[in-house]
Design a protein around this motif. Structure first.
Motif, mmCIF file in Angstrom:
data_model
loop_
_atom_site.group_PDB
_atom_site.id
_atom_site.type_symbol
_atom_site.label_atom_id
_atom_site.label_comp_id
_atom_site.label_asym_id
_atom_site.label_seq_id
_atom_site.Cartn_x
_atom_site.Cartn_y
_atom_site.Cartn_z
ATOM 1 N N LEU A 289 4.465 -3.517 3.027
ATOM 2 C CA LEU A 289 4.013 -2.137 2.853
ATOM 3 C C LEU A 289 3.365 -1.990 1.477
ATOM 4 O O LEU A 289 4.020 -2.181 0.448
ATOM 5 N N ASP A 290 2.073 -1.641 1.485
ATOM 6 C CA ASP A 290 1.352 -1.531 0.216
ATOM 7 C C ASP A 290 1.305 -0.066 -0.224
ATOM 8 O O ASP A 290 0.611 0.744 0.377
ATOM 9 N N GLU A 291 2.042 0.266 -1.235
ATOM 10 C CA GLU A 291 2.190 1.632 -1.764
ATOM 11 C C GLU A 291 2.493 2.642 -0.651
ATOM 12 O O GLU A 291 1.763 3.619 -0.466
ATOM 13 N N PRO A 292 3.594 2.415 0.064
ATOM 14 C CA PRO A 292 3.889 3.245 1.234
ATOM 15 C C PRO A 292 4.311 4.673 0.920
ATOM 16 O O PRO A 292 4.286 5.517 1.806
ATOM 17 N N LYS B 71 -0.727 -7.009 -6.914
ATOM 18 C CA LYS B 71 0.239 -6.658 -5.862
ATOM 19 C C LYS B 71 -0.418 -6.697 -4.477
ATOM 20 O O LYS B 71 0.105 -7.291 -3.539
ATOM 21 N N THR B 72 -1.574 -6.012 -4.370
ATOM 22 C CA THR B 72 -2.256 -5.963 -3.068
ATOM 23 C C THR B 72 -2.695 -7.359 -2.643
ATOM 24 O O THR B 72 -2.542 -7.744 -1.476
ATOM 25 N N THR B 73 -3.198 -8.144 -3.587
ATOM 26 C CA THR B 73 -3.634 -9.509 -3.262
ATOM 27 C C THR B 73 -2.454 -10.319 -2.734
ATOM 28 O O THR B 73 -2.572 -11.021 -1.719
ATOM 29 N N PRO C 173 -1.675 -1.720 5.095
ATOM 30 C CA PRO C 173 -2.586 -1.989 3.978
ATOM 31 C C PRO C 173 -2.641 -0.792 3.036
ATOM 32 O O PRO C 173 -2.271 0.327 3.411
ATOM 33 N N GLN C 174 -3.119 -1.047 1.801
ATOM 34 C CA GLN C 174 -3.226 0.063 0.844
ATOM 35 C C GLN C 174 -4.207 1.110 1.369
ATOM 36 O O GLN C 174 -3.996 2.304 1.209
ATOM 37 N N GLN C 175 -5.290 0.641 2.013
ATOM 38 C CA GLN C 175 -6.240 1.594 2.605
ATOM 39 C C GLN C 175 -6.455 1.274 4.074
ATOM 40 O O GLN C 175 -7.351 0.516 4.425
HETATM 41 MG MG LIG Z 1 -2.871 -2.410 -4.924
#
Ligand SMILES: [Mg+2]
Ligand SMILES: Nc1ncnc2c1ncn2[C@@H]1O[C@H](COP(=O)(O)OP(=O)(O)O)[C@@H](O)[C@H]1O
Length: 285
Positions: free
Chosen positions: A166-169, A47-49, A89-91
């Motif tokens: 939005l990554d895991e918002p 997902k993040t990629t 980003p996720q982080q």
């Molecule tokens: Mg991820």
């Protein structure tokens, strides 16, 4: 959202990505339209990629990808894309001693919102949306986790992006903040496109027009939430004891055991939920 109201915002054909010798995305075909697209999948599914590729932070090494009409492999195209997208980003990387205002200002400068008056009013607009305008002079170091998250979300809204990634918002938001977040995303998605990754089927039910389930770097499902529920039709059953044929099972609040998989003859079938649909798609061998 009505299909006639939607516009194509990004198109992926056969997109692949490797890290060293390891392929983590394989031949992803996807059309992103106005509205909310939810990316679901187990940890490590890609997902993040995929979001980083859409955000032009990573280059795909196979396939074709256009975002807002521009090719991500074209340097001028990437430049134009970056001006028109927002990315959480996720982080997110914070400088702990920045104030809230400085942090968002920094992102606005990177987005080349160069006119200082426009930049200031845009910063206030996004902080206000996320209910953080009162804290704009505080250092990030002293904010709670939920407040930091809201600042990170605010920067993604700068410039009213046509594509919001939005990554895991919703991780770490309390129930009220989650509700507020859903209102913000629904508002953005009235005219723009939002792609968000989440582990919450509640988020999907509340927000998404389209769902993409990734599994081991491939799309296991693309369709609307109702179709994801229908994918588990005939694959969910209840019994008083755990059944050996299930791909997965758990004890429900009412004391019954709920199973997902290929039911035994005569099983007591249950109407699937969105979560059942998801579990069925990712637990299939
Ligand atoms: Mg991820
Ligand atoms: N920069 C990287 N270098 C090497 N492997 C990576 C890198 N980023 C992600 N991966 C690997 O790619 C796979 C997919 O990761 P990711 O896209 O973060 O998945 P998800 O967001 O669905 O949890 C994982 O196995 C992860 O370890």
């Amino acid at each position: 959202m009505n299909a006639t109201d939607t516009a194509v915002v990004a198109r992926l054909a056969g997109v692949g990505k490797r890290f060293g010798r390891r392929a983590v995305l394989h031949g992803i075909d996807l059309t992103v339209r106005t509205g909310v697209t939810g990316l679901l999948g187990p940890n490590g599914a890609g997902k993040t990629t995929l979001l980083r590729i859409l955000a032009t932070a990573l280059r795909p090494d196979a396939g074709e990808l256009t975002v807002l009409g521009d090719d991500v492999l074209d340097p001028d195209g990437r430049y134009r894309i970056r001006q028109r997208i927002g990315y959480l980003p996720q982080q997110p990387g914070f400088h702990e001693w920045d104030t809230v205002y400085d942090f968002v200002n920094h992102v606005a400068l990177l987005q080349e919102i160069n006119d200082s008056r426009r930049r200031q009013s845009e910063i206030l607009r996004v902080l206000d949306i996320m209910n953080m305008a009162d804290c704009m002079h505080q250092h990030l170091r002293w904010l709670s986790g939920g407040q930091r998250h809201r600042v990170a979300l605010a920067q993604a809204l700068l410039g009213d992006p046509q594509l919001l990634l939005l990554d895991e918002p919703t991780v770490g938001l309390d129930p009220y903040e989650r509700l507020r977040f859903r209102q913000v995303v629904s508002e953005v998605a009235r005219k723009n496109a939002v792609v968000l990754s989440t582990h919450s089927t509640d988020d999907v039910a509340a927000l998404c027009d389209e769902v993409v389930v990734l599994r081991l770097g491939r799309t296991a499902f693309t369709g609307c939430p109702a179709a994801m529920i229908a994918a588990a039709d005939g694959h969910v059953w209840l019994s008083d004891a755990p059944g050996p044929r299930a791909a997965t099972w758990w004890r429900a609040a009412d004391g019954h055991y709920r199973h997902i998989g290929d039911p035994p003859p005569g099983a007591d079938l249950a109407a699937p939920t969105l979560e059942d649909g998801y579990l069925h798609l990712v637990s299939r061998s």
